[in-house]
Design a protein around this motif. Structure first.
Motif, PDB file in Angstrom:
ATOM      1  N   ALA A  90       0.792  -1.228   0.000  1.00  0.00           N
ATOM      2  CA  ALA A  90       0.000   0.000   0.000  1.00  0.00           C
ATOM      3  C   ALA A  90       0.824   1.278   0.000  1.00  0.00           C
ATOM      4  N   VAL A  91       2.097   1.219   0.402  1.00  0.00           N
ATOM      5  CA  VAL A  91       2.901   2.451   0.425  1.00  0.00           C
ATOM      6  C   VAL A  91       4.032   2.382  -0.599  1.00  0.00           C
ATOM      7  N   VAL A  94       2.543   1.569  -4.031  1.00  0.00           N
ATOM      8  CA  VAL A  94       1.863   2.665  -4.740  1.00  0.00           C
ATOM      9  C   VAL A  94       2.887   3.599  -5.386  1.00  0.00           C
ATOM     10  N   LEU A 154      -5.767   0.905   2.553  1.00  0.00           N
ATOM     11  CA  LEU A 154      -4.608   1.756   2.790  1.00  0.00           C
ATOM     12  C   LEU A 154      -4.097   2.411   1.511  1.00  0.00           C
ATOM     13  N   ASN A 155      -4.085   1.652   0.414  1.00  0.00           N
ATOM     14  CA  ASN A 155      -3.509   2.266  -0.794  1.00  0.00           C
ATOM     15  C   ASN A 155      -4.444   3.298  -1.427  1.00  0.00           C
ATOM     16  N   THR A 158      -3.216   6.340   0.369  1.00  0.00           N
ATOM     17  CA  THR A 158      -1.864   6.650  -0.113  1.00  0.00           C
ATOM     18  C   THR A 158      -1.902   7.233  -1.521  1.00  0.00           C
ATOM     19  N   VAL A 161      -3.147  10.869  -1.579  1.00  0.00           N
ATOM     20  CA  VAL A 161      -2.145  11.819  -1.085  1.00  0.00           C
ATOM     21  C   VAL A 161      -1.065  12.048  -2.142  1.00  0.00           C
ATOM     22  N   ILE A 162      -0.548  10.967  -2.721  1.00  0.00           N
ATOM     23  CA  ILE A 162       0.506  11.087  -3.725  1.00  0.00           C
ATOM     24  C   ILE A 162      -0.024  11.783  -4.978  1.00  0.00           C
ATOM     25  N   PHE A 184       3.667  14.069   2.709  1.00  0.00           N
ATOM     26  CA  PHE A 184       3.018  12.758   2.699  1.00  0.00           C
ATOM     27  C   PHE A 184       2.822  12.237   4.125  1.00  0.00           C
ATOM     28  N   GLY A 188      -0.922  11.931   5.506  1.00  0.00           N
ATOM     29  CA  GLY A 188      -1.347  10.555   5.770  1.00  0.00           C
ATOM     30  C   GLY A 188      -1.443  10.251   7.253  1.00  0.00           C
ATOM     31  N   SER A 237      -5.601  13.590   5.181  1.00  0.00           N
ATOM     32  CA  SER A 237      -6.270  12.590   4.351  1.00  0.00           C
ATOM     33  C   SER A 237      -7.612  12.170   4.941  1.00  0.00           C
ATOM     34  N   LEU A 240      -7.948   8.099   4.806  1.00  0.00           N
ATOM     35  CA  LEU A 240      -7.266   7.411   5.899  1.00  0.00           C
ATOM     36  C   LEU A 240      -7.949   7.698   7.232  1.00  0.00           C
TER      37      LEU A 240
END
Length: 629
Positions: A90-91, A94, A154-155, A158, A161-162, A184, A188, A237, A240
């Motif tokens: 997920a982090v 991604v 979770l992703n 993520t 945010v990204i 980030f 997050g 986020s 999240l």
């Protein structure tokens, strides 16, 4: 027409379409969400309705309940055990997806690298709704379901945010790596903190309330409120925050809920999720512009290939760094990386300053989403069965075979009975056939019972199903009695709470006891309970629905001069608190009045004296050995 009436009409039409599709897919081996996309696409060709799937509609209306419901039902212990693998996917997964997909799309679709990276970020958000539905229908391993759902939850956060960081870099013309990493972590991590705090506060509030309507309302406030507070007040986020709020509330909140509240809350969120998913996938199909997709088939193919290539590396390489899993599971995780509403919402939210590239990114997103839903979604069931993840034992297959034969024979006999009653076959023919058919039905029924005797787990499963249907019938009758005025609301709530307790906690224990057919209960403690006559029925019923058997001894005496009862209850290891809690809920403290002579008078005149009577007195003894006599 009044605009409000137009909106109401549109909503009713969509609900009707959703209901028809849900009924129709029962006859076909096609995922419900895929069917909605196809129906939406077909309607877009014929309908003149202008329905827009906007980013705000997805992110603020549809996304919070979907994310909250998934997190609410996710077991925190299972998530913790698989967190290293989920976090890797997920982090870092991604980020890797953004770089690889962005690079390949920049080369194949002739997009500027910065914009291609934006596409790589938004397309990293997975949406495994169709896959999870297949898992639950077929009975896939629970850990595999947790991996897929946990990664998606979770992703999604993520990726959003990204994505926002990448868009800011495109518009600003520069990107600072250190500032990007800090942003980030702040966005997050801040979202997770906001969600955990709000989830804990609402859970504590719910623990002090025993009203299923209020508690259901509080979960609704938490789902939508955590997103709004995180996004609009703290600028972190929202996704999240909803994930954290759902995890905390789902793993802490139900402990303080009554069985009735727990059932109502679960059913409510199941329905809300059904509506949100249905609306999202129907509108996705409605927004498809097939001519535009066909015109851009080359960049769409590059996007699909890049997404699959990146997903393969993430699953087959990154997942090996986490907790070990069977190799076949990786094939399912790879092919189960569907894209859906979040990717589309991010694509539709792209700023118009990106020029013509914005339209191409949106078209590629629609193309990838359509491919994953139709191609991967429709083939997932076949893949799961082909890989042998759904293992059905020989005993279960044999039981199904015998059960089907018995039902078919009984249906044939009942059909001929109706034909005879309607005069379509003669009584003479029916009397000739009836003994043969009856003998066949009895033989097949005996064969079914033999199969159940040889596989106690199948018998227990069938007993649980039958018991659940019986309890639901009881609940329905209680509702009818209250509606007809036969029982009061207070009596209804008390009796429904007993039924809901049985539905919620007692089915497995009840089935085990029924399968044992009166066999020895392996108890390591004996609980002696003294209860008053007023509480006897409620106490024994509360124990029974939880699988405890009580032996009753009646006596009369004491200063109240009323009947009381001694219940002897065998308690298996680890279940003492459950039995005590059942008594605590049903044997309530009350006030009785005694008549005593008034002081200072020569003639005995009674005066009422209030005496507090405890609900139950419990003694617990350790059992070293017990025998059946």
């Amino acid at each position: 027409m009044n605009p409000l009436i137009e909106v109401e009409t549109l909503v009713l039409e969509l609900l009707l379409i959703v209901s028809i599709v849900a009924i129709a897919v029962r006859r076909f081996r096609i995922p419900y969400t895929v069917a909605l996309v196809l129906v939406g696409a077909a309607l877009s060709l014929r309908s003149s309705l202008d329905v827009q799937l906007t980013p705000d509609l997805i992110l603020f209306i549809f996304l919070p309940p979907l994310v909250f419901e998934a997190a609410f039902h996710l077991n925190l212990d299972e998530l913790r055990r698989n967190l290293p693998t989920i976090a890797l996917l997920a982090v870092p997964g991604v980020v890797f997806n953004m770089l690889v997909v962005g690079g390949l799309v920049a080369f194949g679709a002739q997009l500027p690298l910065s914009i291609a990276l934006v596409f790589g970020a938004l397309i990293a958000a997975t949406d495994p709704v169709a896959v999870v539905a297949i898992f639950r229908k077929l009975g896939a391993p629970k850990r595999l379901e947790v991996l897929l759902e946990g990664e998606s939850l979770l992703n999604d956060g993520t990726a959003i945010v990204i994505f926002n960081l990448a868009v800011a870099a495109v518009l600003g013309g520069a990107f600072n790596l250190l500032n990007g990493v800090l942003d980030f972590l702040i966005i997050g991590g801040g979202g997770l903190v906001v969600g955990m705090v709000l989830g804990w506060l609402i859970s504590r509030l719910m623990a002090n309330i025993d009203d299923h309507l209020v508690e259901t309302t509080l979960t609704t406030v938490l789902a939508f409120g955590s997103y709004l507070v995180a996004e609009e007040i703290f600028h972190v986020s929202g996704v999240l925050a909803v994930v954290a709020a759902g995890l905390v509330n789902g793993n802490i909140g139900p402990r303080g809920m009554s069985p009735t509240t727990r059932i109502v809350v679960f059913n409510f969120w199941e329905y809300v999720t059904f509506l949100a998913n249905s609306a999202v996938f129907l509108l996705i199909g409605w927004q498809l512009e097939l001519p535009v997709l066909l015109e851009n088939w080359r960049p769409i193919l590059w996007a699909i290939g890049a997404v699959l290539f990146s997903r393969a590396i993430v699953i087959y390489v990154f997942s090996r760094l986490g907790r070990a899993m069977p190799g076949r599971w990786r094939h399912v995780l790879f092919w189960g990386g569907l894209r859906g509403a979040i990717a589309l919402a991010l694509a539709l939210s792209l700023p118009h300053e990106m020029g013509e590239a914005r339209q191409l990114v949106t078209v590629m997103t629609f193309g990838v989403v359509l491919f994953t839903l139709l191609g991967q979604g429709m083939s997932m069931g076949w893949l799961v069965e082909r890989l042998g993840l759904i293992v059905r034992g020989d005993a279960q297959i044999e039981y199904e075979r015998r059960h089907a034969r018995a039902l078919a024979a009984r249906a044939a006999m009942e059909h001929l009975q109706r034909l005879k009653d309607d005069g379509l076959i003669s009584s003479y023919t029916w009397e000739k056939l009836r003994p043969v058919l009856k003998e066949r039905v009895e033989a097949l029924t005996a064969a079914v019972q033999e199969a159940l005797d040889q596989a106690p787990e199948l018998e227990a499963e069938e007993l649980v199903t039958a018991r659940r249907e019986a309890l639901r019938a009881q609940r329905s009758m209680l509702s009818n009695l209250r509606r007809d005025g036969v029982i009061s609301d207070r009596t209804y709530e008390e009796l429904v709470a007993e039924v809901d307790m049985a539905l919620d906690t007692g089915l497995d224990a009840w089935a085990e006891r029924a399968v044992a057919r009166g066999g020895l209960v392996h108890a390591n403690q004996l609980m002696a309970v003294v209860v008053q006559a007023q509480d006897l029925e409620s106490a024994t019923n509360a124990l029974a629905v939880r699988g405890f058997t009580a032996t009753r001894i009646q006596s009369r005496g004491g200063f109240l001069k009323q009947s009381n009862h001694l219940l002897l209850v065998g308690v298996p290891e680890g279940r003492l608190e459950e039995a005590v809690e059942a008594l605590r809920r049903t044997c309530r403290t009350r006030v009785e009045y005694l008549s005593t002579p008034m002081e200072g008078l020569n003639i005995p005149m009674p005066v009422p004296v209030p005496v507090e009577v405890k609900g139950a007195t419990v003694f617990v003894f350790k059992i070293d050995r017990h025998e059946v006599i």
